[in-house]
Scaffold this motif. Sequence first.
Motif, PDB file in Angstrom:
ATOM      1  N   MET A   1      -9.086  32.034   2.330  1.00 10.13           N
ATOM      2  CA  MET A   1      -8.064  31.257   2.989  1.00 10.13           C
ATOM      3  C   MET A   1      -7.943  31.638   4.465  1.00 10.13           C
ATOM      4  O   MET A   1      -7.602  30.800   5.281  1.00 10.13           O
ATOM      5  N   VAL A   2      -8.213  32.890   4.787  1.00  9.32           N
ATOM      6  CA  VAL A   2      -8.131  33.328   6.175  1.00  9.32           C
ATOM      7  C   VAL A   2      -9.164  32.592   7.021  1.00  9.32           C
ATOM      8  O   VAL A   2      -8.865  32.137   8.127  1.00  9.32           O
ATOM      9  N   LEU A   3     -10.364  32.451   6.496  1.00  6.98           N
ATOM     10  CA  LEU A   3     -11.395  31.728   7.237  1.00  6.98           C
ATOM     11  C   LEU A   3     -11.046  30.248   7.353  1.00  6.98           C
ATOM     12  O   LEU A   3     -11.347  29.613   8.364  1.00  6.98           O
ATOM     13  N   GLY A   4     -10.401  29.700   6.337  1.00  4.05           N
ATOM     14  CA  GLY A   4      -9.939  28.317   6.419  1.00  4.05           C
ATOM     15  C   GLY A   4      -8.925  28.147   7.533  1.00  4.05           C
ATOM     16  O   GLY A   4      -8.932  27.142   8.256  1.00  4.05           O
ATOM     17  N   ALA A   5      -8.066  29.143   7.704  1.00  4.40           N
ATOM     18  CA  ALA A   5      -7.089  29.099   8.794  1.00  4.40           C
ATOM     19  C   ALA A   5      -7.791  29.150  10.150  1.00  4.40           C
ATOM     20  O   ALA A   5      -7.351  28.509  11.108  1.00  4.40           O
ATOM     21  N   GLU A   6      -8.882  29.891  10.230  1.00  8.86           N
ATOM     22  CA  GLU A   6      -9.656  29.944  11.471  1.00  8.86           C
ATOM     23  C   GLU A   6     -10.269  28.579  11.786  1.00  8.86           C
ATOM     24  O   GLU A   6     -10.266  28.142  12.935  1.00  8.86           O
ATOM     25  N   ILE A   8      -9.116  25.684  10.787  1.00  7.70           N
ATOM     26  CA  ILE A   8      -7.999  24.824  11.188  1.00  7.70           C
ATOM     27  C   ILE A   8      -7.616  25.100  12.634  1.00  7.70           C
ATOM     28  O   ILE A   8      -7.362  24.180  13.411  1.00  7.70           O
ATOM     29  N   GLY A   9      -7.590  26.372  13.010  1.00  5.43           N
ATOM     30  CA  GLY A   9      -7.277  26.727  14.390  1.00  5.43           C
ATOM     31  C   GLY A   9      -8.260  26.139  15.386  1.00  5.43           C
ATOM     32  O   GLY A   9      -7.867  25.642  16.447  1.00  5.43           O
ATOM     33  N   PHE A  16     -11.679  19.010  19.621  1.00  2.00           N
ATOM     34  CA  PHE A  16     -11.804  18.624  18.215  1.00  2.00           C
ATOM     35  C   PHE A  16     -10.565  17.940  17.662  1.00  2.00           C
ATOM     36  O   PHE A  16     -10.621  17.302  16.619  1.00  2.00           O
ATOM     37  N   ARG A  17      -9.444  18.060  18.321  1.00  2.00           N
ATOM     38  CA  ARG A  17      -8.163  17.589  17.789  1.00  2.00           C
ATOM     39  C   ARG A  17      -8.111  16.060  17.701  1.00  2.00           C
ATOM     40  O   ARG A  17      -8.529  15.359  18.613  1.00  2.00           O
ATOM     41  N   ASP A  18      -7.601  15.575  16.579  1.00  2.00           N
ATOM     42  CA  ASP A  18      -7.291  14.156  16.351  1.00  2.00           C
ATOM     43  C   ASP A  18      -8.492  13.219  16.431  1.00  2.00           C
ATOM     44  O   ASP A  18      -8.343  12.054  16.797  1.00  2.00           O
ATOM     45  N   LYS A  32     -18.943  31.906  16.768  1.00  2.00           N
ATOM     46  CA  LYS A  32     -18.707  32.691  17.979  1.00  2.00           C
ATOM     47  C   LYS A  32     -17.535  33.658  17.827  1.00  2.00           C
ATOM     48  O   LYS A  32     -17.413  34.610  18.591  1.00  2.00           O
ATOM     49  N   GLY A  33     -16.679  33.434  16.840  1.00  2.00           N
ATOM     50  CA  GLY A  33     -15.477  34.245  16.670  1.00  2.00           C
ATOM     51  C   GLY A  33     -15.735  35.681  16.268  1.00  2.00           C
ATOM     52  O   GLY A  33     -14.969  36.574  16.609  1.00  2.00           O
TER      53      GLY A  33
END
Length: 77
Positions: A1-6, A8-9, A16-18, A32-33
């Motif tokens: 779930m933590v990677l999913g949050a990344e 989403i971020g 990438f938004r919208d 790259k993170g």
Amino acid sequence: MVLGAEVIGIMSKKPFRDRYVVVEDVMSQFLKGDRDRTPDLFLLALSFLYTIGSVQRKGYKIKLVQERATKQLRLPV
């Protein structure tokens, strides 16, 4: 779930938004993170987000689903 949050971020920021974006563009930002991140981890996180309905797919492109909650949770007293 933590990677999913990344993921989403990443997808909630420009460019990438919208909008629908190519999966590889999001994956390159994800990788790259941290040097321990792999394409396999990205695909697992993306599969999780798709399963819970946070990501829409259109061909080879994905888009973050941003729905606002309209119901309030009422707990029994």
